[in-house]
Design a protein around this motif. Sequence first.
Motif, PDB file in Angstrom:
ATOM      1  N   VAL A  86      25.359  41.347   1.865  1.00  0.00           N
ATOM      2  CA  VAL A  86      26.570  41.642   1.102  1.00  0.00           C
ATOM      3  C   VAL A  86      26.523  43.093   0.631  1.00  0.00           C
ATOM      4  CG1 VAL A  86      26.959  39.282   0.279  1.00  0.00           C
ATOM      5  CG2 VAL A  86      25.542  40.812  -1.052  1.00  0.00           C
ATOM      6  N   ASP A  87      27.691  43.658   0.335  1.00  0.00           N
ATOM      7  CA  ASP A  87      27.745  45.014  -0.195  1.00  0.00           C
ATOM      8  C   ASP A  87      27.342  45.055  -1.663  1.00  0.00           C
ATOM      9  OD1 ASP A  87      28.631  46.078   2.232  1.00  0.00           O
ATOM     10  OD2 ASP A  87      30.721  45.661   1.742  1.00  0.00           O
ATOM     11  N   ASP A  88      27.668  43.999  -2.413  1.00  0.00           N
ATOM     12  CA  ASP A  88      27.383  43.931  -3.847  1.00  0.00           C
ATOM     13  C   ASP A  88      26.540  42.685  -4.106  1.00  0.00           C
ATOM     14  OD1 ASP A  88      27.628  43.120  -6.619  1.00  0.00           O
ATOM     15  OD2 ASP A  88      29.315  44.497  -6.814  1.00  0.00           O
ATOM     16  N   ASP A  90      25.147  41.330  -6.842  1.00  0.00           N
ATOM     17  CA  ASP A  90      25.557  40.453  -7.946  1.00  0.00           C
ATOM     18  C   ASP A  90      26.803  39.647  -7.591  1.00  0.00           C
ATOM     19  OD1 ASP A  90      23.448  41.268  -9.603  1.00  0.00           O
ATOM     20  OD2 ASP A  90      24.621  42.942 -10.418  1.00  0.00           O
ATOM     21  N   ALA A  91      27.785  40.290  -6.963  1.00  0.00           N
ATOM     22  CA  ALA A  91      29.015  39.597  -6.573  1.00  0.00           C
ATOM     23  C   ALA A  91      28.718  38.552  -5.490  1.00  0.00           C
ATOM     24  CB  ALA A  91      30.067  40.586  -6.080  1.00  0.00           C
ATOM     25  N   GLY A  92      27.841  38.884  -4.551  1.00  0.00           N
ATOM     26  CA  GLY A  92      27.473  37.936  -3.496  1.00  0.00           C
ATOM     27  C   GLY A  92      26.780  36.716  -4.062  1.00  0.00           C
ATOM     28  N   GLU A  93      25.859  36.946  -4.981  1.00  0.00           N
ATOM     29  CA  GLU A  93      25.174  35.826  -5.629  1.00  0.00           C
ATOM     30  C   GLU A  93      26.176  34.956  -6.376  1.00  0.00           C
ATOM     31  OE1 GLU A  93      22.323  35.001  -9.445  1.00  0.00           O
ATOM     32  OE2 GLU A  93      21.966  36.856  -8.349  1.00  0.00           O
ATOM     33  N   ALA A  94      27.055  35.572  -7.142  1.00  0.00           N
ATOM     34  CA  ALA A  94      28.047  34.817  -7.915  1.00  0.00           C
ATOM     35  C   ALA A  94      28.934  33.969  -7.006  1.00  0.00           C
ATOM     36  CB  ALA A  94      28.895  35.770  -8.758  1.00  0.00           C
ATOM     37  N   ARG A  95      29.342  34.532  -5.871  1.00  0.00           N
ATOM     38  CA  ARG A  95      30.204  33.789  -4.937  1.00  0.00           C
ATOM     39  C   ARG A  95      29.483  32.564  -4.397  1.00  0.00           C
ATOM     40  NH1 ARG A  95      34.623  31.526  -3.194  1.00  0.00           N
ATOM     41  NH2 ARG A  95      34.899  31.597  -0.951  1.00  0.00           N
TER      42      ARG A  95
END
Length: 130
Positions: A86-88, A90-95
Amino acid sequence: MTTTQNTPAPAFRYSAVTFDCSDPAQLARFWGEALGLPVAFHTDDFYLLGGKEGAPGLGFCRLTDYRPPSWPGTDQEKQAHLDVGVDDLDAGEARMLALGATKPEFQPSPDRWRVLLDPAGHPFCVSAVA
């Protein structure tokens, strides 16, 4: 390369990785949503996700006595796992957590990748794409 005389070697191609689980429909929903892959084929006991015809897929096969791998323990070895970029981070983990993944306490390198567990308990890593 060893072949029998005058018999060409068959051409192999990567077609899929298949994970054992107790509920293939559940895992197909999770990974299909996470990776944007449609169901290409399914039966009651097997689901295959895939994109374009001939492209590699991701399969899930019902195993009656399935036991999820342990992380980070060795009671039940993981044997294989997926890595998704993923590029981000934290955002990937959250998703992935919103889709139903869980996050184990042990994280060997959380600044580079996050170890998560899919709904069947398979460990997988979310890593930042360089």
